[in-house]
Design a protein around this motif. Structure first.
Motif, short mmCIF file in Angstrom:
data_model
loop_
_atom_site.label_atom_id
_atom_site.label_comp_id
_atom_site.label_asym_id
_atom_site.label_seq_id
_atom_site.Cartn_x
_atom_site.Cartn_y
_atom_site.Cartn_z
N THR A 54 -41.23 66.43 -6.14
CA THR A 54 -42.47 67.61 -5.45
C THR A 54 -42.37 68.96 -5.94
O THR A 54 -43.31 69.59 -6.33
CB THR A 54 -42.08 67.55 -4.04
OG1 THR A 54 -42.28 66.00 -3.44
CG2 THR A 54 -43.15 68.31 -3.35
N ARG A 55 -41.13 69.45 -6.19
CA ARG A 55 -41.08 70.60 -6.73
C ARG A 55 -41.54 71.03 -8.40
O ARG A 55 -42.16 72.02 -8.57
CB ARG A 55 -39.66 71.22 -6.53
CG ARG A 55 -39.30 72.74 -6.52
CD ARG A 55 -37.70 73.23 -6.36
NE ARG A 55 -37.07 72.68 -5.25
CZ ARG A 55 -36.16 72.08 -5.20
NH1 ARG A 55 -35.28 72.01 -6.22
NH2 ARG A 55 -35.44 71.50 -4.13
N LYS A 56 -41.22 69.86 -8.72
CA LYS A 56 -41.73 70.05 -10.34
C LYS A 56 -42.95 69.97 -10.31
O LYS A 56 -43.83 70.72 -11.37
CB LYS A 56 -41.02 68.75 -11.10
CG LYS A 56 -41.49 68.76 -12.61
CD LYS A 56 -40.80 67.73 -13.12
CE LYS A 56 -41.24 67.57 -14.62
NZ LYS A 56 -40.79 66.46 -15.47
N LEU A 57 -43.79 68.90 -9.46
CA LEU A 57 -45.33 69.16 -9.52
C LEU A 57 -45.85 70.39 -9.14
O LEU A 57 -46.82 70.90 -9.68
CB LEU A 57 -45.85 67.98 -8.76
CG LEU A 57 -45.63 66.42 -9.40
CD1 LEU A 57 -46.04 65.71 -8.19
CD2 LEU A 57 -46.21 66.29 -10.52
N ARG A 58 -45.37 71.05 -8.06
CA ARG A 58 -45.91 72.37 -7.55
C ARG A 58 -45.57 73.50 -8.55
O ARG A 58 -46.72 74.32 -8.85
CB ARG A 58 -45.24 72.54 -6.41
CG ARG A 58 -45.23 74.07 -5.56
CD ARG A 58 -46.86 74.36 -5.56
NE ARG A 58 -46.80 75.75 -4.89
CZ ARG A 58 -46.90 76.65 -5.90
NH1 ARG A 58 -47.19 76.80 -7.14
NH2 ARG A 58 -47.28 78.14 -5.22
N PHE A 59 -44.46 73.51 -9.32
CA PHE A 59 -44.24 74.65 -9.96
C PHE A 59 -44.55 74.46 -11.61
O PHE A 59 -44.01 75.37 -12.44
CB PHE A 59 -42.85 75.15 -9.79
CG PHE A 59 -42.78 75.94 -8.25
CD1 PHE A 59 -43.29 76.95 -8.05
CD2 PHE A 59 -42.09 75.23 -7.23
CE1 PHE A 59 -43.15 77.44 -6.83
CE2 PHE A 59 -42.15 75.80 -6.06
CZ PHE A 59 -42.78 76.98 -5.80
N HIS A 60 -44.73 73.28 -12.01
CA HIS A 60 -44.91 72.74 -13.46
C HIS A 60 -43.90 72.73 -14.13
O HIS A 60 -43.74 73.19 -15.28
CB HIS A 60 -46.29 73.85 -14.00
CG HIS A 60 -47.25 73.58 -13.30
ND1 HIS A 60 -48.39 72.66 -13.24
CD2 HIS A 60 -47.98 74.50 -12.40
CE1 HIS A 60 -49.35 72.92 -12.47
NE2 HIS A 60 -49.15 74.10 -12.04
N GLY A 61 -42.66 72.45 -13.49
CA GLY A 61 -41.18 72.41 -14.17
C GLY A 61 -40.24 72.69 -13.01
O GLY A 61 -40.36 72.88 -11.81
N GLU A 62 -38.91 72.71 -13.67
CA GLU A 62 -37.82 72.90 -12.75
C GLU A 62 -37.99 74.15 -12.47
O GLU A 62 -38.06 75.13 -13.17
CB GLU A 62 -36.49 72.52 -13.81
CG GLU A 62 -36.49 71.03 -14.13
CD GLU A 62 -36.56 70.04 -12.69
OE1 GLU A 62 -35.88 70.56 -11.88
OE2 GLU A 62 -36.94 69.00 -12.89
N VAL A 63 -37.47 74.58 -11.07
CA VAL A 63 -37.56 76.04 -10.78
C VAL A 63 -36.39 76.11 -9.69
O VAL A 63 -35.98 75.10 -9.12
CB VAL A 63 -38.93 76.42 -9.83
CG1 VAL A 63 -39.23 75.48 -8.84
CG2 VAL A 63 -38.80 77.81 -9.69
N LYS A 64 -35.66 77.40 -9.85
CA LYS A 64 -34.61 77.54 -8.87
C LYS A 64 -35.14 78.55 -7.97
O LYS A 64 -35.88 79.29 -8.11
CB LYS A 64 -33.46 78.42 -9.74
CG LYS A 64 -32.32 78.55 -8.83
CD LYS A 64 -31.24 79.07 -9.66
CE LYS A 64 -30.16 79.75 -8.77
NZ LYS A 64 -28.93 79.62 -9.05
N VAL A 65 -34.81 78.16 -6.67
CA VAL A 65 -35.14 79.05 -5.48
C VAL A 65 -34.20 80.05 -5.48
O VAL A 65 -33.20 80.26 -5.08
CB VAL A 65 -34.95 78.11 -4.28
CG1 VAL A 65 -35.51 78.81 -3.07
CG2 VAL A 65 -36.16 76.88 -4.29
N ASN A 66 -34.85 80.95 -5.98
CA ASN A 66 -33.94 82.44 -5.69
C ASN A 66 -34.68 83.50 -5.00
O ASN A 66 -36.07 83.43 -4.81
CB ASN A 66 -33.33 82.79 -7.24
CG ASN A 66 -34.82 83.15 -8.29
OD1 ASN A 66 -35.92 83.16 -7.96
ND2 ASN A 66 -34.55 82.72 -9.49
N GLU A 67 -34.29 84.83 -5.20
CA GLU A 67 -34.81 85.88 -4.33
C GLU A 67 -36.24 86.40 -5.16
O GLU A 67 -36.98 86.69 -4.34
CB GLU A 67 -34.12 87.18 -4.24
CG GLU A 67 -32.74 86.87 -3.62
CD GLU A 67 -33.06 86.34 -2.16
OE1 GLU A 67 -33.94 86.86 -1.58
OE2 GLU A 67 -32.49 85.17 -1.77
N ALA A 68 -36.15 86.29 -6.42
CA ALA A 68 -37.59 86.69 -7.09
C ALA A 68 -38.51 85.55 -6.88
O ALA A 68 -39.73 86.19 -6.53
CB ALA A 68 -37.31 86.60 -8.57
#
Length: 184
Positions: A54-68
């Motif tokens: 789900t995270r990959k589909l939403r962000f078009h790839g792997e993403v780390k949940v960080n402050e930015a």
């Protein structure tokens, strides 16, 4: 540049109702309202609970949940950028289970939208409910077209886009993506 507080309040008032209680297809209830700055930790928890797919589909790839990333997602002015959250109470805790959002494109007449639904809240009509609120506010804020860029394998977004009347075409720059657009 942050919006002065009085302009921010006026923009939020233009959204209309402050919140809604919606009944979904399975009979469950969710509270839907505009995203607020104090929702940052709810958003962090929501993103961290999403499955890797789900995270990959939403962000078009792997993403780390960080402050930015959170800074970017929480930057909502209720006109050029808008987000609606769906919230439920579970075990005495408030939990985010979905979010729809848009951001104005450079030309000012279009906005790009995105939708994320918690894995355990899919196929209940939550995405449809969130998107209907988002589309209504985009129209009210003067946008003439809404579009999304989705992974071609994302069947949930395909089915939802069809329900809402979005047209689809392959992204000419990336055959793994689909551009969906809706005239407002």
């Amino acid at each position: 540049m942050p919006t002065p507080l009085h302009q921010h309040a006026a923009a939020l008032a233009a959204v209309g109702n402050d919140h809604w209680i919606e009944t979904l297809e399975d009979g469950s209830h969710v509270l839907i309202r505009p995203l607020r700055s104090e929702d940052r930790e709810l958003e962090r928890d929501f993103l961290n609970r999403l499955s890797p797919m789900t995270r990959k589909l939403r962000f078009h790839g792997e993403v780390k949940v960080n402050e930015a990333l959170l800074d970017s997602l929480m930057d909502v002015d209720y006109q050029q950028t808008m987000a609606f959250v769906a919230l439920v109470h579970e075990d005495g805790e408030l939990r985010e289970v979905g979010i729809s959002r848009y951001a104005a494109a450079e030309d000012g007449s279009q906005c790009e939208c995105a939708l994320t639904t918690a894995d355990d809240w899919k196929r209940k009509g939550l995405g449809l409910t969130l998107m209907r609120h988002l589309i209504e506010v985009a129209r009210r804020n003067g946008f003439t077209q809404m579009y999304s860029i989705d992974q071609a394998i994302d069947r949930d977004m395909r089915d939802l886009a069809v329900q809402l009347g979005f047209r689809a075409q392959r992204d000419p720059d990336d055959s793994t993506r689909v551009i969906r657009s809706l005239e407002l």
